[in-house]
Structures are given as structure tokens and as C-alpha cells.
Design a protein around this motif. Structure first.
Motif, mmCIF file in Angstrom:
data_model
loop_
_atom_site.group_PDB
_atom_site.id
_atom_site.type_symbol
_atom_site.label_atom_id
_atom_site.label_comp_id
_atom_site.label_asym_id
_atom_site.label_seq_id
_atom_site.Cartn_x
_atom_site.Cartn_y
_atom_site.Cartn_z
ATOM 1 N N ARG A 252 38.369 62.938 42.173
ATOM 2 C CA ARG A 252 39.040 63.457 43.129
ATOM 3 C C ARG A 252 38.687 62.876 44.729
ATOM 4 O O ARG A 252 38.945 63.860 46.108
ATOM 5 N N GLU A 253 38.325 61.853 44.511
ATOM 6 C CA GLU A 253 37.629 61.270 45.724
ATOM 7 C C GLU A 253 38.843 60.104 45.744
ATOM 8 O O GLU A 253 39.597 59.871 45.817
ATOM 9 N N SER A 254 38.169 59.760 47.007
ATOM 10 C CA SER A 254 38.849 58.531 47.587
ATOM 11 C C SER A 254 39.515 56.870 46.833
ATOM 12 O O SER A 254 37.956 56.722 46.889
ATOM 13 N N VAL A 255 39.973 56.989 45.933
ATOM 14 C CA VAL A 255 40.163 55.701 44.986
ATOM 15 C C VAL A 255 40.328 54.278 46.170
ATOM 16 O O VAL A 255 40.526 53.311 45.372
ATOM 17 N N GLN A 256 41.154 54.107 46.949
ATOM 18 C CA GLN A 256 40.818 52.928 48.214
ATOM 19 C C GLN A 256 39.412 52.236 47.844
ATOM 20 O O GLN A 256 40.187 50.583 47.792
ATOM 21 N N PRO A 257 38.197 52.690 48.661
ATOM 22 C CA PRO A 257 37.503 51.851 48.062
ATOM 23 C C PRO A 257 37.147 51.288 46.924
ATOM 24 O O PRO A 257 36.708 49.810 46.793
ATOM 25 N N ALA A 258 37.571 51.867 45.837
ATOM 26 C CA ALA A 258 37.661 51.566 44.492
ATOM 27 C C ALA A 258 38.414 50.737 44.191
ATOM 28 O O ALA A 258 37.830 49.467 42.604
ATOM 29 N N VAL A 259 39.467 50.809 44.685
ATOM 30 C CA VAL A 259 40.528 49.997 43.987
ATOM 31 C C VAL A 259 40.889 48.081 44.664
ATOM 32 O O VAL A 259 40.541 47.519 43.984
ATOM 33 N N SER A 260 39.999 48.572 46.034
ATOM 34 C CA SER A 260 39.967 47.424 46.502
ATOM 35 C C SER A 260 38.869 46.642 46.252
ATOM 36 O O SER A 260 38.166 45.776 46.258
ATOM 37 N N GLY A 261 37.922 47.543 45.826
ATOM 38 C CA GLY A 261 36.734 46.938 44.968
ATOM 39 C C GLY A 261 36.707 45.949 43.968
ATOM 40 O O GLY A 261 36.337 45.200 43.097
ATOM 41 N N LEU A 262 37.783 46.954 43.035
ATOM 42 C CA LEU A 262 37.759 46.286 41.973
ATOM 43 C C LEU A 262 39.320 44.926 41.489
ATOM 44 O O LEU A 262 38.290 44.068 41.174
ATOM 45 N N ILE A 263 39.598 44.995 42.660
ATOM 46 C CA ILE A 263 40.599 43.965 43.019
ATOM 47 C C ILE A 263 39.622 42.543 43.403
ATOM 48 O O ILE A 263 39.633 41.865 42.824
ATOM 49 N N GLY A 264 38.237 42.819 44.430
ATOM 50 C CA GLY A 264 37.748 41.812 44.308
ATOM 51 C C GLY A 264 36.591 41.186 43.782
ATOM 52 O O GLY A 264 36.497 39.955 43.606
ATOM 53 N N VAL A 265 36.144 42.820 42.556
ATOM 54 C CA VAL A 265 35.147 41.705 41.578
ATOM 55 C C VAL A 265 35.949 40.868 40.963
ATOM 56 O O VAL A 265 35.614 40.027 40.501
ATOM 57 N N ALA A 266 36.689 41.707 40.424
ATOM 58 C CA ALA A 266 38.223 40.718 39.418
ATOM 59 C C ALA A 266 37.937 38.827 40.191
ATOM 60 O O ALA A 266 38.023 38.518 38.843
ATOM 61 N N VAL A 267 38.576 38.868 41.443
ATOM 62 C CA VAL A 267 39.044 37.450 41.872
ATOM 63 C C VAL A 267 37.535 36.751 41.835
ATOM 64 O O VAL A 267 37.459 35.009 42.067
ATOM 65 N N CYS A 268 36.012 37.574 42.173
ATOM 66 C CA CYS A 268 35.194 36.583 42.689
ATOM 67 C C CYS A 268 34.722 36.324 41.052
ATOM 68 O O CYS A 268 33.673 35.711 40.772
ATOM 69 N N VAL A 269 34.946 37.567 40.016
ATOM 70 C CA VAL A 269 34.990 37.130 38.391
ATOM 71 C C VAL A 269 35.530 35.822 38.068
ATOM 72 O O VAL A 269 35.329 35.024 37.196
ATOM 73 N N LEU A 270 36.486 35.689 39.016
ATOM 74 C CA LEU A 270 37.660 34.777 37.990
ATOM 75 C C LEU A 270 37.057 33.123 38.505
ATOM 76 O O LEU A 270 36.721 32.673 38.056
ATOM 77 N N ILE A 271 36.025 33.429 39.535
ATOM 78 C CA ILE A 271 36.004 32.477 40.466
ATOM 79 C C ILE A 271 35.196 31.521 39.284
ATOM 80 O O ILE A 271 34.408 30.316 38.874
ATOM 81 N N ALA A 272 33.636 32.499 39.231
ATOM 82 C CA ALA A 272 32.879 32.239 38.667
ATOM 83 C C ALA A 272 32.821 31.577 37.448
ATOM 84 O O ALA A 272 32.159 30.589 36.862
ATOM 85 N N TYR A 273 33.939 32.396 36.414
ATOM 86 C CA TYR A 273 34.442 31.882 34.963
ATOM 87 C C TYR A 273 34.819 30.214 35.427
ATOM 88 O O TYR A 273 34.607 29.744 34.526
ATOM 89 N N LEU A 274 35.879 30.572 36.423
ATOM 90 C CA LEU A 274 36.076 28.822 35.707
ATOM 91 C C LEU A 274 35.232 27.829 36.293
ATOM 92 O O LEU A 274 35.530 26.126 36.230
ATOM 93 N N LEU A 275 34.517 28.357 37.564
ATOM 94 C CA LEU A 275 33.248 26.803 37.153
ATOM 95 C C LEU A 275 32.353 26.993 36.630
ATOM 96 O O LEU A 275 31.645 25.844 36.548
ATOM 97 N N GLY A 276 32.375 27.402 35.840
ATOM 98 C CA GLY A 276 31.523 28.051 34.352
ATOM 99 C C GLY A 276 29.727 28.730 34.884
ATOM 100 O O GLY A 276 28.828 28.066 34.377
ATOM 101 N N GLU A 277 29.842 28.824 36.409
ATOM 102 C CA GLU A 277 27.724 29.065 36.844
ATOM 103 C C GLU A 277 28.166 30.620 37.646
ATOM 104 O O GLU A 277 29.228 31.004 38.488
ATOM 105 N N SER A 278 26.998 31.579 37.083
ATOM 106 C CA SER A 278 27.439 32.293 38.155
ATOM 107 C C SER A 278 26.926 32.709 39.673
ATOM 108 O O SER A 278 28.337 33.399 40.067
#
Length: 241
Positions: free
Chosen positions: A82-108
């Protein structure tokens, strides 16, 4: 977490550092609250560590799944506690976008591109706001707390907001320069170190400067208001602002 949240860092610092309801709390206490405490700092570092480590051991696809899985677990953990989830939600979105870019470029190392270029954009925005005498921190303070823009007529207040804004320019600029060099030279391991070391630690320093600058601006505005009231009453001459 993605550096796309950098502006949110600044807004949180402006909002949190000027809250005066609890006068017993120190600037350090306020900064730790904005950072989510020690747990929040750790949470923000885990996905990128998992991504890079897994990428080296098991490949990019596995790393993408691992990073997203960890970010999701952090969100669920916050919900259960029951902690604030705003940082975790924004973090999950940020991770998803970063992972997508890495996957599209084919390099970590592509994981870090969003943060690198976002830092440059915010450095430019904050720098331009100073050049046109419209410091971003001052406008954020006005917007978050429902004030008008009369502070722009108080030179000491504008100067204080300039100092705070310039501090964020340095933070964003340093992140871009250092991480861009590491990216171009393929030092992915050091990118992780730079991402963490130049993340929350620099945000905490900038938040402290912002806190002190806002306090200075508030004192300057209050002094001018008192003097103006006295002038209207015919008590004292109006000094230069």
C-alpha cells in the motif's frame, strides 16, 4: 528508470522542497521522501542492472523480459505494501520504452538512448528559459502552488530561480555528455554505473539547491510585499528591487 522522468524529478523537487506545513522536517528528510526513501532508490536501480546483466549472460530477448518482469514485480510489491505506486508505474513505462528501443536496435546499450537524449532536451529547455529570463523553476513553483507571476518583478527572486534552474541545466547536461561518450565508446558496463551514479544522487543535490533557492526567492518576495505595503501607507520610500 527512464530519464524521461527527469522533468518529474524537477517538479517533485520544486513541490516537495517548498512545502512548509511540517516545519520540523529538514531538507534532507524532504529529499528522501521525494526519492521514495532508500527503498525507492534501490527500486530505481534494479531494472537496469537486471537488463544489462541478463543481456550479457542470456541475450537481448531474455534481458528484455527480465527487466520488464522486475519492474512489474516492483509495482506489485508496492501495491501489496500500500505504498505510492506512481514511481513504480512511471518506472515500468520507462523500462518498457527503453527495452523496446534496445530490442529494435539489436544491442543492449540502446536501453540508455532514451535517457541520454531526454537529458539533452531538458538541459536545452532549462537553459533557454534562463536566456529569455523565464526560469523554469520559477514557473513550476508558481504553477504547483497557485501563485501568480509577480515574482518576475523581483530581481532577487528571479536570480534565485535562475540559480536553481542553472543547477538542473548542469545536472541534465552532465548526464548527456558523460553517458553519450560512454555510449559512443561501447562501455555498456560503465553506462550502468553512470546511469545510477548520475541519477538519484545528482537529483538530490539539485533538489537541495532548489529548496534553498526557493526559500531565498520567497524571502525576497515577502520583503518586497512588506515594503510595498509600507509605501502605500506612506511609511517608507520604495527601495529598488
Amino acid at each position: 528508470m527512464s530519464r524521461a522522468t527527469d522533468a518529474g524529478d524537477t517538479a517533485d523537487a520544486v513541490d516537495g522542497e517548498v512545502e512548509t506545513a511540517d516545519v520540523d522536517r529538514t531538507p534532507a528528510d524532504r529529499m528522501m521522501e521525494q526519492l521514495g526513501g532508500v527503498a525507492g532508490i534501490i527500486y530505481s536501480s534494479v531494472p537496469v542492472l537486471v537488463f544489462v546483466g541478463t543481456s550479457r549472460l542470456m541475450g537481448l530477448a531474455a534481458a528484455a523480459g527480465a527487466a520488464l518482469g522486475v519492474a512489474t514485480l516492483i509495482l506489485l510489491w508496492r501495491l501489496l505494501r500500500r505504498e505510492s505506486v506512481q514511481p513504480a508505474v512511471s518506472g515500468l513505462i520507462g523500462v518498457a520504452v527503453c527495452v523496446l528501443i534496445a530490442y529494435l536496435l539489436g544491442e543492449s546499450k540502446g536501453y540508455f538512448l532514451l535517457g541520454i537524449w531526454t537529458s539533452l532536451i531538458w538541459a536545452a529547455v532549462f537553459a533557454v528559459s534562463m536566456l529569455i529570463r523565464r526560469p523554469v523553476v520559477g514557473y513550476l513553483w508558481s504553477w504547483l502552488h497557485g501563485h501568480d507571476h509577480q515574482w518576475r518583478d523581483v530581481r532577487r527572486a528571479v536570480y534565485a530561480f535562475d540559480v536553481a534552474t542553472f543547477t538542473w541545466v548542469l545536472v541534465f547536461g552532465a548526464r548527456f555528455v558523460v553517458q553519450r561518450v560512454l555510449y559512443d565508446t561501447d562501455h555498456t558496463g560503465w553506462l550502468v554505473v553512470a546511469r545510477i551514479a548520475m541519477g538519484w544522487p545528482l537529483t538530490a543535490v539539485a533538489a537541495l539547491v532548489t529548496f534553498l533557492a526557493i526559500r531565498a526567492a520567497q524571502r525576497a518576495i515577502a520583503a518586497v510585499s512588506v515594503t510595498a505595503a509600507a509605501v502605500e501607507a506612506g511609511a517608507v520610500p520604495l527601495p529598488p528591487r
